[in-house]
Design a protein around this motif. Structure first.
Motif, mmCIF file in Angstrom:
data_model
loop_
_atom_site.group_PDB
_atom_site.id
_atom_site.type_symbol
_atom_site.label_atom_id
_atom_site.label_comp_id
_atom_site.label_asym_id
_atom_site.label_seq_id
_atom_site.Cartn_x
_atom_site.Cartn_y
_atom_site.Cartn_z
ATOM 1 N N UNK A 13 -76.296 -2.741 -6.529
ATOM 2 C CA UNK A 13 -77.374 -3.570 -6.840
ATOM 3 C C UNK A 13 -77.692 -3.207 -8.086
ATOM 4 N N UNK A 14 -77.824 -1.959 -8.590
ATOM 5 C CA UNK A 14 -78.262 -1.856 -10.064
ATOM 6 C C UNK A 14 -77.316 -2.586 -10.687
ATOM 7 N N UNK A 15 -75.790 -2.486 -10.720
ATOM 8 C CA UNK A 15 -74.859 -3.060 -11.494
ATOM 9 C C UNK A 15 -75.005 -4.632 -11.452
ATOM 10 N N UNK A 16 -75.252 -5.156 -10.397
ATOM 11 C CA UNK A 16 -75.479 -6.529 -10.109
ATOM 12 C C UNK A 16 -76.595 -7.309 -10.917
ATOM 13 N N UNK A 17 -77.871 -6.301 -10.879
ATOM 14 C CA UNK A 17 -79.057 -6.694 -11.752
ATOM 15 C C UNK A 17 -78.618 -6.928 -13.082
ATOM 16 N N UNK A 20 -71.581 -7.463 -2.874
ATOM 17 C CA UNK A 20 -71.895 -7.343 -4.221
ATOM 18 C C UNK A 20 -70.917 -6.794 -4.983
ATOM 19 N N UNK A 21 -70.120 -5.696 -4.362
ATOM 20 C CA UNK A 21 -69.049 -5.346 -5.021
ATOM 21 C C UNK A 21 -68.184 -6.287 -5.444
ATOM 22 N N UNK A 22 -67.698 -7.199 -4.412
ATOM 23 C CA UNK A 22 -66.749 -8.273 -4.823
ATOM 24 C C UNK A 22 -67.203 -9.182 -5.664
ATOM 25 N N UNK A 63 -71.527 -4.458 -19.657
ATOM 26 C CA UNK A 63 -71.856 -3.807 -18.482
ATOM 27 C C UNK A 63 -70.339 -3.968 -17.738
ATOM 28 N N UNK A 64 -70.024 -2.629 -17.126
ATOM 29 C CA UNK A 64 -68.702 -2.714 -16.378
ATOM 30 C C UNK A 64 -68.890 -3.306 -15.069
ATOM 31 N N UNK A 65 -68.000 -4.003 -14.492
ATOM 32 C CA UNK A 65 -68.600 -4.823 -13.080
ATOM 33 C C UNK A 65 -68.391 -3.702 -12.074
ATOM 34 N N UNK A 66 -67.388 -2.571 -12.522
ATOM 35 C CA UNK A 66 -67.200 -1.691 -11.189
ATOM 36 C C UNK A 66 -68.093 -0.513 -10.833
ATOM 37 N N UNK A 67 -69.228 -0.499 -11.987
ATOM 38 C CA UNK A 67 -70.045 0.711 -11.831
ATOM 39 C C UNK A 67 -70.871 0.586 -10.700
ATOM 40 N N UNK A 68 -71.657 1.843 -10.340
ATOM 41 C CA UNK A 68 -72.563 1.926 -9.281
ATOM 42 C C UNK A 68 -72.163 2.085 -7.945
ATOM 43 N N UNK A 69 -70.874 2.100 -7.744
ATOM 44 C CA UNK A 69 -70.284 2.577 -6.588
ATOM 45 C C UNK A 69 -70.199 4.261 -6.164
#
Length: 342
Positions: free
Chosen positions: A83-87, A142-144, A259-265
């Motif tokens: 969710x951090x990355x989504x934001x 959210x990851x997808x 921002x890299x879309x794969x971050x936060x996992x």
């Protein structure tokens, strides 16, 4: 004293008060980690070293505080990391795509992130499914979406730079600036972190909402029976996690402007670990915001202490896992001692 006197008004010894604090075990652990790295790592106690430690702790602590409140309320959020990355992605892509002032993207991101938190809360309270299942589903979606929308809009797995857009300097000052104190730079995330700890502690200890949080975490059926708005409380807690994710996401964006879309996992587990180390129970109904801050501080001291000591960083997760087990055992012992002194 009369036998009819309410025991709640009996004088409480300092020892009982101390043993009753959820964060006691984490404070003892933090002191031990501090002393250990003070001797094992050169430069650890220097001002610049402590600044680095506090920054690492704040990036975890901003999320650990609302996650701790959610855990006190008896629930989990496995979507907190992504969710951090989504934001950050929403803020960046909306600003870039609409060629608007970045503050417009920041505002849209806040609304969208809070909506994700409300979705988690409403799904939990309406379906009665476990929070593990609800937020695991949100995590996967959210990851997808993070990857799919980033590649669809930008053609790559990262966003376009927004550093040259109107409003970027002021947004960076708010979310990613460095404050100089005595010649040493401290990231503004430390201020955000301490402010969240103060507000969360006030809510837990001084407001009716704090009583509701402890009540729904302890026994939600009993809480509902005495008039506690269980659904509203839990939805509010999930929106609190979303607020923390928004703050962390804006810091991520305005620190690097892409921002890299794969971050936060995987970060969601670190937030939960910080809360547990800080004294929160997995079963809910017990914990504190201060404890989560101490747990995040232990994380910061360990992660940076290993670097200062020039050890192999591959061992960091081992030490983190060991601290989790030791902190949980220590917290359980402290609670037993507190109950024995009643």
């Amino acid at each position: 004293m009369s036998a009819l006197t309410d025991e709640r008004f009996l004088p409480r010894s300092p020892l009982r008060a101390l043993l009753g604090r959820p964060e006691l075990g984490s404070v003892v652990g933090a002191i031990a980690v501090l002393v250990f790295f003070a001797f094992a790592a050169d430069g650890f106690l220097r001002a610049a070293g402590l600044s680095t430690v506090l920054y690492a702790a704040s990036t975890i602590g901003i999320m650990a505080v609302p996650v701790a409140l959610l855990m006190i309320g008896g629930e989990f959020d496995l979507s907190a990391g992504v969710m951090v990355t989504s934001s950050a992605l929403i803020s960046s892509m909306f600003s870039y795509g609409m060629t608007a002032n970045v503050w417009v993207g920041v505002g849209v991101s806040l609304l969208a992130t809070l909506a994700i938190g409300a979705f988690n809360g409403l799904m939990l309270t309406r379906t009665k499914l476990p929070s593990f299942i609800i937020t695991l589903g949100t995590f996967l979606m959210l990851t997808g979406m993070n990857l799919g929308f980033t590649k669809l809009i930008g053609g790559t797995v990262s966003t376009k730079t927004i550093a040259d857009m109107e409003g970027f300097p002021t947004a960076r000052d708010v979310f990613a600036s460095t404050l100089t104190v005595g010649g040493v730079g401290f990231k503004i995330t430390i201020v955000w972190w301490l402010a969240l700890v103060a507000v969360a502690s006030w809510i837990l200890l001084r407001t009716r909402a704090g009583n509701w949080i402890f009540a729904v975490g302890g026994n939600q059926d009993a809480a509902r029976a005495v008039g506690v708005p269980v659904a509203r409380t839990k939805t509010g807690l999930y929106m609190g996690v979303a607020l923390g994710a928004w703050i962390s996401g804006q810091h991520l964006l305005f620190s690097y402007d892409v921002v890299q879309s794969g971050e936060g996992v995987g970060n969601e587990l670190i937030y939960i670990i910080a809360a547990v180390i800080g004294g929160c129970l997995i079963t809910g109904g017990y914990g504190s915001a201060v404890g989560s801050a101490v747990g995040a501080l232990i994380f910061g001291m360990t992660s940076k202490g290993i670097v200062f000591a020039e050890w192999n960083p591959d061992w960091f997760k081992f030490f983190l896992g060991a601290m989790l087990l030791l902190a949980t055992l220590l917290n359980a012992w402290v609670r037993k001692r507190a109950e024995a002194t009643k």
